[in-house]
Design a protein around this motif. Structure first.
Motif, short mmCIF file in Angstrom:
data_model
loop_
_atom_site.label_atom_id
_atom_site.label_comp_id
_atom_site.label_asym_id
_atom_site.label_seq_id
_atom_site.Cartn_x
_atom_site.Cartn_y
_atom_site.Cartn_z
N LEU A 115 5.91 9.87 8.90
CA LEU A 115 5.41 11.15 9.41
C LEU A 115 3.89 11.21 9.28
O LEU A 115 3.34 11.11 8.17
CB LEU A 115 6.07 12.28 8.60
CG LEU A 115 5.96 13.69 9.17
CD1 LEU A 115 6.70 13.80 10.51
CD2 LEU A 115 6.56 14.72 8.19
N ASN B 256 -9.09 2.35 2.80
CA ASN B 256 -8.25 1.20 2.47
C ASN B 256 -8.96 0.05 3.17
O ASN B 256 -9.13 0.12 4.39
CB ASN B 256 -6.84 1.40 3.05
CG ASN B 256 -5.98 0.17 2.91
OD1 ASN B 256 -6.34 -0.78 2.24
ND2 ASN B 256 -4.82 0.18 3.57
N GLY C 195 4.40 8.47 11.69
CA GLY C 195 3.39 7.86 10.82
C GLY C 195 2.01 7.96 11.43
O GLY C 195 1.85 8.07 12.67
N GLY D 133 0.80 -1.22 0.00
CA GLY D 133 0.00 0.00 0.00
C GLY D 133 0.83 1.27 0.00
O GLY D 133 0.73 2.05 0.92
N ASP E 13 -9.90 8.61 9.98
CA ASP E 13 -8.61 8.38 9.31
C ASP E 13 -8.73 8.88 7.88
O ASP E 13 -9.41 8.28 7.05
CB ASP E 13 -8.28 6.88 9.37
CG ASP E 13 -6.90 6.56 8.82
OD1 ASP E 13 -6.33 7.39 8.09
OD2 ASP E 13 -6.40 5.45 9.10
C1 LIG Z 1 -6.02 3.46 6.32
C2 LIG Z 1 -4.61 3.69 6.73
N1 LIG Z 1 -4.38 4.43 7.83
C3 LIG Z 1 -3.14 4.66 8.26
C4 LIG Z 1 -2.05 4.13 7.60
C5 LIG Z 1 -0.66 4.37 8.16
O1 LIG Z 1 0.06 5.31 7.46
P1 LIG Z 1 1.49 5.78 7.92
O2 LIG Z 1 2.44 5.33 6.85
O3 LIG Z 1 1.42 7.27 8.01
O4 LIG Z 1 1.79 5.16 9.24
C6 LIG Z 1 -2.24 3.35 6.45
C7 LIG Z 1 -1.10 2.75 5.75
O5 LIG Z 1 -1.20 1.85 4.95
C8 LIG Z 1 -3.57 3.13 6.00
O6 LIG Z 1 -3.82 2.40 4.90
#
Ligand SMILES: Cc1ncc(COP(=O)(O)O)c(C=O)c1O
Length: 507
Positions: free
Chosen positions: A355, A282, A206, A146, A313
């Motif tokens: 981040l 997602n 993240g 992803g 989110d």
């Molecule tokens: C729905 C969703 N939220 C959060 C994240 C986390 O993203 P990050 O790379 O900023 O930790 C992802 C990563 O695949 C995601 O698909």
């Protein structure tokens, strides 16, 4: 449903420990291993229970629990600490898989039993298998990861190098560089119409870390967290790690995987602590149109749902096609109950920078700051400087990349449309498609193997056709497989041709 809920037993923290009676222990075990699924039809709701863990493991768990609790109990957010034992899963990798299969950890007494509560990500598992096949010289086309396949903007790369040259290599404040927090506030106000003060922002390593901290800061054992399915696999795992119970609210492909506000309303109980809303989604790519976001917000404002926090989110909000994105925090009167998650991984292809951020009411930000101060201290100082540069770019900077993604989506949809008996709703954002391939389950391969489910189909595809996809069961959608189309058009064509050949070969 009522029956199911009656079966959920909640325990007083004072009783949760090695001094429990045999009956209480069994009851605790039963409770810990459950997750509730609310069917989209709302007619039948059921538990899925899990393969038993060994009694021994439970004993270790109960023995270690008080130590774990005492380490947490200094934090005011843990009032009734209890940890969920996670259902077992097939195909765990490495030591954990071997441990479960043999009924023993093999590292008994060494590893925290809490580890056995967490599922290994199927995406990561398949990605790892792909990498080891590639290491053996096999060419695999992978559509399982992803992350965007374009590089970060040149200005971001330049700011990264400059940050190093200028010596921005030290710890920042736990909540993040003040200039970055201010830039985030400005961006949220300009693009989403929601106003935040810098104290209402925490920047972390993240978005995933911020989801975890927000859930841990607010959810306790006995709390329910509503998660629409199909879901990002980390949500239920994070909820369970906080000791709360995931309530899975199913959506269907026929409704474009959009949430029905009345279904949300009915899922709310006095125990509901949080509703997790992933928009764009997602793994479905569904984008809830603004009027539906308003309708969901209105449900949360109803009297029976006023105690519910919403974790919104919005990490894919910049990768949208035809449906405009509205933040749940922009619903009038809701902002102070919304925990807005966003980040730089998907919008600017900065996955490795780690981040992301959380915007929300200051008491929650304070709780998250306490957690973050003990976990990672702060996000990378260099990544934060790069984040400021990203937010200074015009909002149209990524438009060409999004257009390329749209073309890829159309290419994938057209190829899937040629495969008989594969149903798929058209994604409006992110870079995933979730086709229903269940018509091919229980069919036989030319080698005589019966493909029983999505997992076996993905394994067969990987082994025989060298195409890596993720089974939908990881996302709470077992009739599907997930395709990430953030890759080259050439690879998409190869992968979809092979998928079609594979399915056609099943009889
Ligand atoms: C729905 C969703 N939220 C959060 C994240 C986390 O993203 P990050 O790379 O900023 O930790 C992802 C990563 O695949 C995601 O698909």
């Amino acid at each position: 449903m009522t029956e199911s809920r009656k079966n959920l037993k909640h325990f007083n923290a004072a009783n949760a420990g090695p001094s429990l009676s045999q009956a209480e222990r069994q009851s605790l075990k039963d409770t810990l291993m459950r997750m509730v699924i609310l069917r989209a039809s709302r007619s039948g709701r059921r538990f899925i229970s899990t393969p038993s863990l060994t009694k021994m493991l439970l004993r270790w768990f109960l023995a270690v629990l008080p130590l774990f609790l005492s380490s947490l109990s200094t934090h005011s957010f843990v009032h009734n600490p209890k940890v969920l034992m996670k259902r077992g899963m097939r195909n765990l990798s490495g030591d954990l898989a071997a441990a479960r299969d043999s009924g023993s950890t093999g590292n008994e007494g060494m590893l925290n039993p809490l580890l056995s509560t967490v599922e290994v990500s199927k995406t990561i598992e398949i990605h790892a298998m792909t990498k080891s096949m590639e290491a053996r010289g096999e060419a695999v086309v992978s559509l399982c990861v992803g992350e965007p396949d374009f590089p970060p903007p040149a200005e971001v790369v330049e700011a990264t190098v400059q940050a190093l040259r200028e010596g921005h290599t030290r710890y920042t404040a736990v909540t993040g560089d003040a200039a970055l927090r201010q830039a985030i506030c400005k961006d949220l106000e300009k693009r989403k119409g929601v106003r935040y003060a810098a104290e209402e922002i925490i920047v972390g390593n993240g978005a995933k870390q911020e989801v975890y901290q927000a859930v841990l800061a607010l959810c306790r054992p006995g709390d329910e967290v509503i998660i629409p399915a199909p879901y990002w696999p980390s949500y239920p795992e994070i909820v369970k790690l906080a000791g709360a119970t995931p309530i899975i609210l199913e959506t269907t492909a026929s409704s474009g995987f959009l949430l029905d506000p009345e279904a949300l309303s009915q899922a709310v109980t006095p125990q509901t602590r949080m509703f997790i809303f992933c928009n764009p989604s997602n793994p479905t790519g569904a984008v809830h149109p603004p009027e539906l976001v308003d309708a969901l917000g209105d449900v949360l404002k109803r009297r029976h749902a006023k105690h519910v926090w919403a974790l919104s989110d919005e990490i894919y909000e910049r990768i949208i096609y035809d449906t405009p994105h509205k933040s749940l925090a922009a619903v009038p009167g809701l902002r102070d109950r919304v925990l807005l998650i966003n980040g730089f991984s998907k919008a600017y292809a900065m996955t490795g920078y780690r981040l992301g951020y959380l915007a929300g009411p200051s008491p929650v930000i304070k709780g998250c700051t306490t957690l973050q101060s003990q976990i990672t201290s702060c996000a990378s100082s260099i990544a934060q400087k790069a984040g400021i540069a990203a937010l200074q770019l015009p909002a149209t900077t990524m438009a060409p990349s999004v257009e390329i993604m749209r073309k890829k989506r159309d290419r994938v949809m057209s190829a899937l449309g040629q495969i008989p008996r594969v149903a798929c709703s058209v994604p409006q954002g992110a870079f995933y498609v979730l086709p229903d391939v269940s018509w091919y389950y229980h069919k036989k391969t030319p080698e005589g193997q019966i493909i029983r489910d999505g997992h076996e189909l993905c394994m067969y595809l990987l082994k025989e056709y060298k195409v890596a996809l993720v089974p939908g069961e990881s996302f709470g959608a077992p009739t599907t497989i997930r395709i990430s189309y953030a890759t080259s058009e050439a690879d998409l064509d190869i992968a979809l041709t092979r998928l079609a050949e594979c399915l056609a070969s099943l009889t």
